[in-house]
Design a protein around this motif. Sequence first.
Motif, mmCIF file in Angstrom:
data_model
loop_
_atom_site.group_PDB
_atom_site.id
_atom_site.type_symbol
_atom_site.label_atom_id
_atom_site.label_comp_id
_atom_site.label_asym_id
_atom_site.label_seq_id
_atom_site.Cartn_x
_atom_site.Cartn_y
_atom_site.Cartn_z
ATOM 1 N N PHE A 1 -24.400 24.786 -6.218
ATOM 2 C CA PHE A 1 -23.932 23.404 -6.178
ATOM 3 C C PHE A 1 -22.525 23.347 -6.771
ATOM 4 C CE2 PHE A 1 -28.499 23.234 -6.459
ATOM 5 C CZ PHE A 1 -28.893 22.170 -5.649
ATOM 6 N N ILE A 2 -21.707 22.444 -6.239
ATOM 7 C CA ILE A 2 -20.404 22.153 -6.851
ATOM 8 C C ILE A 2 -20.216 20.642 -6.873
ATOM 9 C CG2 ILE A 2 -17.901 22.328 -6.632
ATOM 10 C CD1 ILE A 2 -18.195 25.044 -5.497
ATOM 11 N N ASN A 3 -19.975 20.107 -8.061
ATOM 12 C CA ASN A 3 -19.642 18.693 -8.211
ATOM 13 C C ASN A 3 -18.147 18.578 -8.495
ATOM 14 O OD1 ASN A 3 -22.305 18.121 -7.838
ATOM 15 N ND2 ASN A 3 -22.752 17.687 -9.992
ATOM 16 N N GLU A 4 -17.443 17.921 -7.584
ATOM 17 C CA GLU A 4 -15.981 17.809 -7.666
ATOM 18 C C GLU A 4 -15.620 16.414 -8.180
ATOM 19 O OE1 GLU A 4 -12.384 17.584 -4.409
ATOM 20 O OE2 GLU A 4 -13.940 19.112 -4.109
ATOM 21 N N ARG A 5 -14.759 16.364 -9.219
ATOM 22 C CA ARG A 5 -14.303 15.091 -9.794
ATOM 23 C C ARG A 5 -12.781 15.054 -9.751
ATOM 24 N NH1 ARG A 5 -18.786 14.706 -8.899
ATOM 25 N NH2 ARG A 5 -20.528 13.984 -10.195
ATOM 26 N N ARG A 6 -12.252 13.995 -9.171
ATOM 27 C CA ARG A 6 -10.800 13.904 -9.000
ATOM 28 C C ARG A 6 -10.283 12.592 -9.612
ATOM 29 N NH1 ARG A 6 -7.472 15.909 -4.842
ATOM 30 N NH2 ARG A 6 -9.368 16.520 -3.725
ATOM 31 N N THR A 7 -9.195 12.656 -10.342
ATOM 32 C CA THR A 7 -8.493 11.468 -10.845
ATOM 33 C C THR A 7 -7.013 11.640 -10.551
ATOM 34 O OG1 THR A 7 -8.247 12.458 -13.050
ATOM 35 C CG2 THR A 7 -10.160 11.029 -12.689
ATOM 36 N N ASN A 8 -6.359 10.542 -10.237
ATOM 37 C CA ASN A 8 -4.933 10.612 -9.955
ATOM 38 C C ASN A 8 -4.257 9.279 -10.268
ATOM 39 O OD1 ASN A 8 -6.435 9.822 -7.385
ATOM 40 N ND2 ASN A 8 -4.341 9.270 -6.860
ATOM 41 N N ASN A 9 -2.964 9.320 -10.481
ATOM 42 C CA ASN A 9 -2.152 8.128 -10.711
ATOM 43 C C ASN A 9 -1.005 8.139 -9.714
ATOM 44 O OD1 ASN A 9 -3.046 6.657 -13.353
ATOM 45 N ND2 ASN A 9 -3.155 8.844 -13.808
ATOM 46 N N ARG A 10 -1.013 7.187 -8.793
ATOM 47 C CA ARG A 10 0.071 7.088 -7.823
ATOM 48 C C ARG A 10 1.150 6.173 -8.396
ATOM 49 N NH1 ARG A 10 -4.717 7.086 -5.000
ATOM 50 N NH2 ARG A 10 -4.957 8.737 -3.452
ATOM 51 N N LEU A 11 2.192 6.780 -8.894
ATOM 52 C CA LEU A 11 3.296 6.043 -9.499
ATOM 53 C C LEU A 11 4.402 5.897 -8.463
ATOM 54 C CD1 LEU A 11 3.316 8.087 -12.832
ATOM 55 C CD2 LEU A 11 2.186 5.906 -12.427
ATOM 56 N N ARG A 12 4.866 4.681 -8.263
ATOM 57 C CA ARG A 12 5.865 4.464 -7.218
ATOM 58 C C ARG A 12 6.855 3.387 -7.648
ATOM 59 N NH1 ARG A 12 5.602 5.776 -1.723
ATOM 60 N NH2 ARG A 12 4.070 7.289 -2.427
ATOM 61 N N GLU A 13 8.131 3.735 -7.590
ATOM 62 C CA GLU A 13 9.212 2.784 -7.832
ATOM 63 C C GLU A 13 9.977 2.634 -6.532
ATOM 64 O OE1 GLU A 13 12.578 1.910 -11.260
ATOM 65 O OE2 GLU A 13 12.111 3.980 -10.709
ATOM 66 N N ALA A 14 10.075 1.406 -6.030
ATOM 67 C CA ALA A 14 10.633 1.202 -4.692
ATOM 68 C C ALA A 14 11.647 0.067 -4.687
ATOM 69 C CB ALA A 14 9.513 0.904 -3.695
ATOM 70 N N TYR A 15 12.653 0.233 -3.830
ATOM 71 C CA TYR A 15 13.668 -0.787 -3.594
ATOM 72 C C TYR A 15 13.722 -1.042 -2.093
ATOM 73 C CZ TYR A 15 15.252 1.246 -8.039
ATOM 74 O OH TYR A 15 15.309 1.750 -9.325
ATOM 75 N N ASN A 16 13.825 -2.282 -1.707
ATOM 76 C CA ASN A 16 13.983 -2.587 -0.291
ATOM 77 C C ASN A 16 14.896 -3.787 -0.127
ATOM 78 O OD1 ASN A 16 11.384 -4.167 -1.162
ATOM 79 N ND2 ASN A 16 12.090 -5.191 0.698
ATOM 80 N N GLY A 17 15.654 -3.780 0.933
ATOM 81 C CA GLY A 17 16.564 -4.882 1.195
ATOM 82 C C GLY A 17 16.903 -4.969 2.665
ATOM 83 N N SER A 18 17.129 -6.169 3.139
ATOM 84 C CA SER A 18 17.598 -6.366 4.510
ATOM 85 C C SER A 18 18.640 -7.477 4.499
ATOM 86 C CB SER A 18 16.441 -6.725 5.454
ATOM 87 O OG SER A 18 15.848 -7.952 5.088
ATOM 88 N N PHE A 19 19.668 -7.289 5.298
ATOM 89 C CA PHE A 19 20.764 -8.251 5.393
ATOM 90 C C PHE A 19 21.018 -8.502 6.870
ATOM 91 C CE2 PHE A 19 21.181 -5.574 1.709
ATOM 92 C CZ PHE A 19 21.415 -6.464 0.659
ATOM 93 N N GLY A 20 21.140 -9.768 7.227
ATOM 94 C CA GLY A 20 21.337 -10.076 8.632
ATOM 95 C C GLY A 20 22.119 -11.346 8.843
ATOM 96 N N ALA A 21 22.629 -11.487 10.057
ATOM 97 C CA ALA A 21 23.369 -12.683 10.434
ATOM 98 C C ALA A 21 23.067 -13.022 11.882
ATOM 99 C CB ALA A 21 24.866 -12.468 10.247
ATOM 100 N N GLU A 22 22.779 -14.277 12.120
ATOM 101 C CA GLU A 22 22.567 -14.782 13.472
ATOM 102 C C GLU A 22 23.776 -15.633 13.839
ATOM 103 O OE1 GLU A 22 19.161 -17.206 16.056
ATOM 104 O OE2 GLU A 22 19.144 -17.251 13.861
ATOM 105 N N TRP A 23 24.440 -15.253 14.903
ATOM 106 C CA TRP A 23 25.675 -15.912 15.328
ATOM 107 C C TRP A 23 25.392 -16.693 16.609
ATOM 108 C CZ3 TRP A 23 30.588 -12.997 17.437
ATOM 109 C CH2 TRP A 23 31.632 -13.911 17.579
ATOM 110 N N PHE A 24 25.600 -18.007 16.556
ATOM 111 C CA PHE A 24 25.383 -18.855 17.722
ATOM 112 C C PHE A 24 26.674 -18.882 18.530
ATOM 113 C CE2 PHE A 24 22.842 -20.616 14.175
ATOM 114 C CZ PHE A 24 21.589 -20.273 14.649
ATOM 115 N N LEU A 25 26.746 -17.987 19.532
ATOM 116 C CA LEU A 25 27.971 -17.854 20.315
ATOM 117 C C LEU A 25 28.288 -19.130 21.074
ATOM 118 C CD1 LEU A 25 27.333 -14.262 21.704
ATOM 119 C CD2 LEU A 25 28.658 -14.921 19.699
#
Length: 833
Positions: A297-321
């Motif tokens: 028999f094998i009993n498997e035990r797993r622990t983890n910490n998902r550490l995430r630092e994220a940056y996101n940005g969007s820039f846009g322009a709508e031009w009414f011709l």
Amino acid sequence: MKNFKAAFILFFLSVSFFSFAQRPDAKKIKVKGKVIEKSSSQPLEYATIVFQSVRNPEIVTGGITDPKGEFDIEVNAGNYNIRIEFISFKTVEFKGRNLQENTNLGTISLTDDATQLEGVELRAEASTVEIKLDKRVYNVGQDMMVKGGTVSDVLDNVPSVSVDVEGNVSLRGNENVRILIDGRPSNAINVTDALRLIPADAIDKVEVITNPSARYDAEGSGGILNIILKKGKNQGLNGVVTGTVGDPRNYGLTGNINFKSENFNVFATLGYSDRNSPGNSITDSEYFDEEGNTTNFINERRTNNRLREAYNGSFGAEWFLDKTTSWTNTVSYRRDDGSNPDEVLFYDYDADFNFIGVRRRFNDQTNKGENIEYSSNLIKKFKKDGHQLTVDFSTSLNKDNDLSYIFDETDQTTANIQRQNRNLIQTDYVLPIGENSRFEAGYRGDFTKVLTDFDVQTFNDDSNEFEVDPLFSNVFEYKEYVNAFYTQFGSKINKFSYLFGLRWEDSNIGVNLISESNFNNKRYNNFFPSAFFAYEISDKSNVTLSYSRRIQRPRGRFLNPTANLSSNINIFQGNPDLDPAMTHAVDLGYIKRWEKFTLSTSAYINKTDDVFQFIRRESGEFFDNWVDANENDIVEEDEITRIPIILSGPINLATEYRFGFEFTLNYSPYKWWKLNGNFNFFRNETKGEYNYINFQNNPVNINLDNIATGWFARINSKITLPFKIDWQTNATYNAPQKTAQGRNLGVLSANLALSKDILKEKATIAFNVSDIFNSRKRISEINLAQVESYSEWQWRVRQINLSITYRFNKPKNEKERMPRRENGDDGEFMGKP
């Protein structure tokens, strides 16, 4: 404002009752027209049209406008006072109109009523779930549950959609779902990870399309989820800022701002997040010899910490011709840095379950990702309403670097370097023909290239240095070039609507193991027909029938033969020989609206050829488990256990039949209480087998014939408490489901949230708890000839968040009247919603 939908529908029901009091032999005529907002010329959905008899004021009838702002109402011929009403707008009235024949009132413009806006007490907020004829729309802004969360949290609250603990998204129990962002495929290499990086506060709404027409990409046999990001459309300068703190660690700040004038609209979204998502899993396995006797028999035990630092940005322009042409350009950028320290403990037991010892495996993983995208959209509108040409272009570059140092009996390092380039061009042309018909045609080119450089190095005790492991290291390239053309025609004849479409896609697929000079190319082209029919039983009910053909192309980890080394006894390996799966989908739907209740139900059946199926089998390799039972650093020979290494991966099977039914409901028993729920039942029947030669040169046949039923249900309740405190709760249950090699057990989970407006409704404070009972897990049992196992996997433990949202120059419940131009939108399928 849409909180008044129920009131409008109630009103319409009541006035319809009075209309029956009119003389049955009276001449029937139809009155139609269109209602728009004067300042923006955008259509007003759910505007109310009231006909009051001049001769007998007690006789009242009427109706509401559809998403295009149009109405078509049958009345008895006679003299009427006509009113066009919409909350927060000035009423337009036509007095003493003599209607003796079919009449078109034309386009009616409504203007804002500032006095009414100041005095209104009821909130004009969009209902969380809107049920349309051909789709369901989930309005994210009204859901407190997802404040401080991610897109994955948003999708897990959408009717018919579920997200498992690994982040895999399924629609009506089918994981073959096409996920779009603003009508375009996600440019991320790993879509699951990308959905966990985009903050929920950047999402406006999610459209659920279970059986798309030929205008949509044919990818995704289960349907399409279109995630629509927030874009400011209100006049002047306005915006929203949301800050979040949470436990486990969750710090986030998201802001949306826009400035609109007569000639242009500038908008931007910026976000930052710092999260820790601790997870855990257990796997208890019992191993057997060829006679079926237990070996260990094998009993498997797993622990983890998902550490995430994220940056996101969007820039846009709508031009009414000019008044008929607009051009929008957007640049988006996302960067994330993270780590995932992953510890696995293997508890070893002999055949009598006597403890032998424990082995530790630690994977110190770090990752960095970067994505940049440019997109452009040109819309040209012609004289006739609905006649337009659109052109879209986008290009993106995505980089993902994952590095690991694995501490085990033998130390290893892994480096997974991925680069993806994606270019997309699309043009759509829509031509109205007459009053009730429409022709469409378009082209779409989608060109993707992904390069994966995977390097594994193992420490050699003899040379005292790391050496490349050729068994796991390779350079893998995936190319997908798809060109598509489509056309469709739809029309409405009285209460009957139809839409026929045909799509042709040419696929050029390259699957190349560059490190081994092994190049494979698959070239195929397919036709994808679609047909949609709708019948308007009454103004309150509709029935629809639809058919489409869909495709699922294998990608990424499904094709890459590189093994996953997170566990060295249970290994996932892709299959580069996978073929695409083809699906025929039929859907029968029905919508009915009552005074306080809306019901949408459907029955569906799918037939998929060459469906993907994950199997587990022995690899023929063994792992020598060196366990020091006496803890004296001397391992005796009888303490070494040979453990078979189990491989899992996808293969093509013959055929899968899937059918089921579901219903979604909205119910507002009181003004202060709203309920919506969703139930889905499905049955899968798989027919196929897998043959291979095992490590003893013996042929093995795995019969994968399987019949499985499953269901899940979700209910959401929103109550307004005293002091204007909103309380929202929801619960989801996924029932047990049999698989080809075991079964998945049932799981119940629940969330709650509270919110309160402050600072004269310029700000909102919200508190939410995700997974109250800490029970959201994948629980499964696997039964193979050599091993039986029980496992529980929890991707993230219970999360508690506190968020504050501040709005400037933007009322909380202001209705953003955006052009209905989402890529692939078929309007409302020629009929009323």
